[in-house]
Design a protein around this motif. Structure first.
Motif, PDB file in Angstrom:
ATOM      1  N   UNK A 157       0.862  -1.226  -0.013  1.00  0.00           N
ATOM      2  CA  UNK A 157       0.040  -0.066   0.165  1.00  0.00           C
ATOM      3  C   UNK A 157       0.695   1.122   0.101  1.00  0.00           C
ATOM      4  N   UNK A 158       2.043   1.241   0.535  1.00  0.00           N
ATOM      5  CA  UNK A 158       2.970   2.218   0.691  1.00  0.00           C
ATOM      6  C   UNK A 158       3.927   2.254  -0.391  1.00  0.00           C
ATOM      7  N   UNK A 159       3.847   1.455  -1.273  1.00  0.00           N
ATOM      8  CA  UNK A 159       5.146   1.304  -2.126  1.00  0.00           C
ATOM      9  C   UNK A 159       6.102   0.290  -1.541  1.00  0.00           C
ATOM     10  N   UNK A 160       7.303   0.344  -2.043  1.00  0.00           N
ATOM     11  CA  UNK A 160       8.411  -0.512  -1.296  1.00  0.00           C
ATOM     12  C   UNK A 160       8.489  -1.920  -2.025  1.00  0.00           C
ATOM     13  N   UNK A 161       8.462  -2.886  -1.169  1.00  0.00           N
ATOM     14  CA  UNK A 161       8.565  -4.330  -1.597  1.00  0.00           C
ATOM     15  C   UNK A 161       7.666  -4.503  -2.451  1.00  0.00           C
ATOM     16  N   UNK A 162       8.009  -4.960  -3.896  1.00  0.00           N
ATOM     17  CA  UNK A 162       7.514  -5.339  -4.956  1.00  0.00           C
ATOM     18  C   UNK A 162       7.670  -6.803  -4.979  1.00  0.00           C
ATOM     19  N   UNK A 163       6.454  -7.557  -5.822  1.00  0.00           N
ATOM     20  CA  UNK A 163       6.993  -8.744  -5.889  1.00  0.00           C
ATOM     21  C   UNK A 163       6.367  -9.125  -7.413  1.00  0.00           C
ATOM     22  N   UNK A 164       7.024 -10.463  -8.019  1.00  0.00           N
ATOM     23  CA  UNK A 164       6.585 -10.512  -9.611  1.00  0.00           C
ATOM     24  C   UNK A 164       6.802 -12.076  -9.809  1.00  0.00           C
ATOM     25  N   UNK A 175       9.158  -6.586 -16.266  1.00  0.00           N
ATOM     26  CA  UNK A 175       7.753  -5.828 -15.807  1.00  0.00           C
ATOM     27  C   UNK A 175       8.381  -4.970 -14.641  1.00  0.00           C
ATOM     28  N   UNK A 176       7.622  -3.886 -14.475  1.00  0.00           N
ATOM     29  CA  UNK A 176       7.960  -2.932 -13.277  1.00  0.00           C
ATOM     30  C   UNK A 176       6.516  -2.528 -12.707  1.00  0.00           C
ATOM     31  N   UNK A 177       6.053  -2.845 -11.407  1.00  0.00           N
ATOM     32  CA  UNK A 177       4.877  -2.272 -11.107  1.00  0.00           C
ATOM     33  C   UNK A 177       5.243  -1.159  -9.973  1.00  0.00           C
ATOM     34  N   UNK A 178       4.318  -0.104 -10.043  1.00  0.00           N
ATOM     35  CA  UNK A 178       4.573   0.998  -9.259  1.00  0.00           C
ATOM     36  C   UNK A 178       3.243   1.575  -9.150  1.00  0.00           C
ATOM     37  N   UNK A 179       3.000   2.706  -8.071  1.00  0.00           N
ATOM     38  CA  UNK A 179       1.855   3.073  -7.752  1.00  0.00           C
ATOM     39  C   UNK A 179       2.313   4.847  -7.423  1.00  0.00           C
ATOM     40  N   UNK A 180       0.918   5.419  -7.752  1.00  0.00           N
ATOM     41  CA  UNK A 180       1.019   6.795  -7.200  1.00  0.00           C
ATOM     42  C   UNK A 180      -0.181   7.111  -6.642  1.00  0.00           C
ATOM     43  N   UNK A 181       0.003   7.109  -5.034  1.00  0.00           N
ATOM     44  CA  UNK A 181      -1.150   7.276  -4.237  1.00  0.00           C
ATOM     45  C   UNK A 181      -1.842   8.620  -4.327  1.00  0.00           C
ATOM     46  N   UNK A 182      -1.251   9.596  -4.630  1.00  0.00           N
ATOM     47  CA  UNK A 182      -1.675  10.913  -4.940  1.00  0.00           C
ATOM     48  C   UNK A 182      -2.728  10.965  -5.958  1.00  0.00           C
ATOM     49  N   UNK A 183      -2.580   9.843  -7.053  1.00  0.00           N
ATOM     50  CA  UNK A 183      -3.427   9.812  -8.305  1.00  0.00           C
ATOM     51  C   UNK A 183      -4.331   8.483  -8.011  1.00  0.00           C
ATOM     52  N   UNK A 184      -4.108   7.791  -6.995  1.00  0.00           N
ATOM     53  CA  UNK A 184      -5.025   6.455  -6.964  1.00  0.00           C
ATOM     54  C   UNK A 184      -4.847   5.826  -8.199  1.00  0.00           C
ATOM     55  N   UNK A 185      -3.608   5.342  -8.558  1.00  0.00           N
ATOM     56  CA  UNK A 185      -3.346   4.679  -9.949  1.00  0.00           C
ATOM     57  C   UNK A 185      -2.322   3.666  -9.658  1.00  0.00           C
ATOM     58  N   UNK A 186      -2.249   2.778 -10.142  1.00  0.00           N
ATOM     59  CA  UNK A 186      -1.116   1.593 -10.176  1.00  0.00           C
ATOM     60  C   UNK A 186      -0.725   1.487 -11.609  1.00  0.00           C
ATOM     61  N   UNK A 187       0.546   1.327 -11.669  1.00  0.00           N
ATOM     62  CA  UNK A 187       1.135   1.068 -13.234  1.00  0.00           C
ATOM     63  C   UNK A 187       1.703  -0.135 -13.376  1.00  0.00           C
ATOM     64  N   UNK A 188       1.753  -0.687 -14.457  1.00  0.00           N
ATOM     65  CA  UNK A 188       2.535  -2.035 -14.957  1.00  0.00           C
ATOM     66  C   UNK A 188       3.065  -1.618 -16.098  1.00  0.00           C
ATOM     67  N   UNK A 189       4.626  -1.308 -16.111  1.00  0.00           N
ATOM     68  CA  UNK A 189       5.373  -1.177 -17.322  1.00  0.00           C
ATOM     69  C   UNK A 189       5.989  -2.403 -17.798  1.00  0.00           C
ATOM     70  N   UNK A 190       5.412  -2.595 -18.997  1.00  0.00           N
ATOM     71  CA  UNK A 190       6.010  -3.927 -19.517  1.00  0.00           C
ATOM     72  C   UNK A 190       6.991  -3.738 -20.565  1.00  0.00           C
ATOM     73  N   UNK A 191       8.269  -4.267 -20.434  1.00  0.00           N
ATOM     74  CA  UNK A 191       9.089  -4.132 -21.513  1.00  0.00           C
ATOM     75  C   UNK A 191       9.533  -5.542 -22.103  1.00  0.00           C
ATOM     76  N   UNK A 192      10.111  -5.809 -23.135  1.00  0.00           N
ATOM     77  CA  UNK A 192      10.769  -6.892 -23.925  1.00  0.00           C
ATOM     78  C   UNK A 192       9.418  -7.825 -23.904  1.00  0.00           C
ATOM     79  N   UNK A 193       8.166  -7.469 -24.360  1.00  0.00           N
ATOM     80  CA  UNK A 193       7.139  -8.153 -24.465  1.00  0.00           C
ATOM     81  C   UNK A 193       7.328  -9.481 -25.262  1.00  0.00           C
ATOM     82  N   UNK A 194       6.648 -10.602 -24.910  1.00  0.00           N
ATOM     83  CA  UNK A 194       6.885 -11.687 -25.574  1.00  0.00           C
ATOM     84  C   UNK A 194       5.459 -12.136 -26.288  1.00  0.00           C
ATOM     85  N   UNK A 195       5.252 -12.963 -27.147  1.00  0.00           N
ATOM     86  CA  UNK A 195       3.961 -13.797 -27.444  1.00  0.00           C
ATOM     87  C   UNK A 195       3.251 -14.274 -26.330  1.00  0.00           C
ATOM     88  N   UNK A 196       3.988 -14.894 -25.542  1.00  0.00           N
ATOM     89  CA  UNK A 196       3.460 -15.387 -24.424  1.00  0.00           C
ATOM     90  C   UNK A 196       2.707 -14.509 -23.373  1.00  0.00           C
TER      91      UNK A 196
END
Length: 126
Positions: free
Chosen positions: A53-60, A68-89
């Motif tokens: 809830x406060x950011x910090x330790x992420x798990x994958x 992939x990288x998960x992040x959040x912005x509590x001021x915007x009530x939003x969570x993100x998922x940055x996905x790089x090097x995408x694969x068909x799977x």
């Protein structure tokens, strides 16, 4: 009622990137750990990533670590998922979800998540 609305999905070539967003409303966002899950056709829903809830330790999931990288912005009530090097799977419907969890480490079991978005389609072409 609580709403989680995902956006940012689409069609991308293998090796490309996408950034998913999930906007939350009608809940105290900072009280919830947030997770991303995905479900491919004919497959079970699977865990992708989570952030406390406060950011910090992420798990994958092992399949997305380092890409992939998960992040959040509590001021915007939003969570993100940055996905790089995408694969068909990686092709699947991606869902964000909220878990009322005060622990510093988020959880990967979907059963712990109370609220879910409607999903956004990610398609990776080879």
């Amino acid at each position: 009622q609580v709403q989680l609305v995902e956006s940012g999905g689409g069609l991308v070539q293998a090796g490309g990137s996408l950034r998913l967003s999930c906007a939350a409303s009608r809940l105290t966002f900072s009280n919830y750990a947030m997770g991303w899950f995905r479900q491919a056709p004919g497959k079970e829903r699977e865990f992708v990533a989570a952030v406390p809830r406060s950011g910090g330790t992420t798990i994958y999931a092992e399949s997305v670590k380092g890409r992939f990288t998960i992040s959040r912005d509590n001021a915007k009530n939003t969570v993100y998922l940055q996905m790089n090097s995408l694969k068909p799977e990686d092709t699947a419907v991606y869902y964000c979800a909220a878990d009322y969890n005060i622990a510093t480490r988020p959880r990967s079991d979907a059963k712990n998540y109370e609220y879910w978005g409607q999903g956004t389609q990610v398609t990776v072409s080879s």
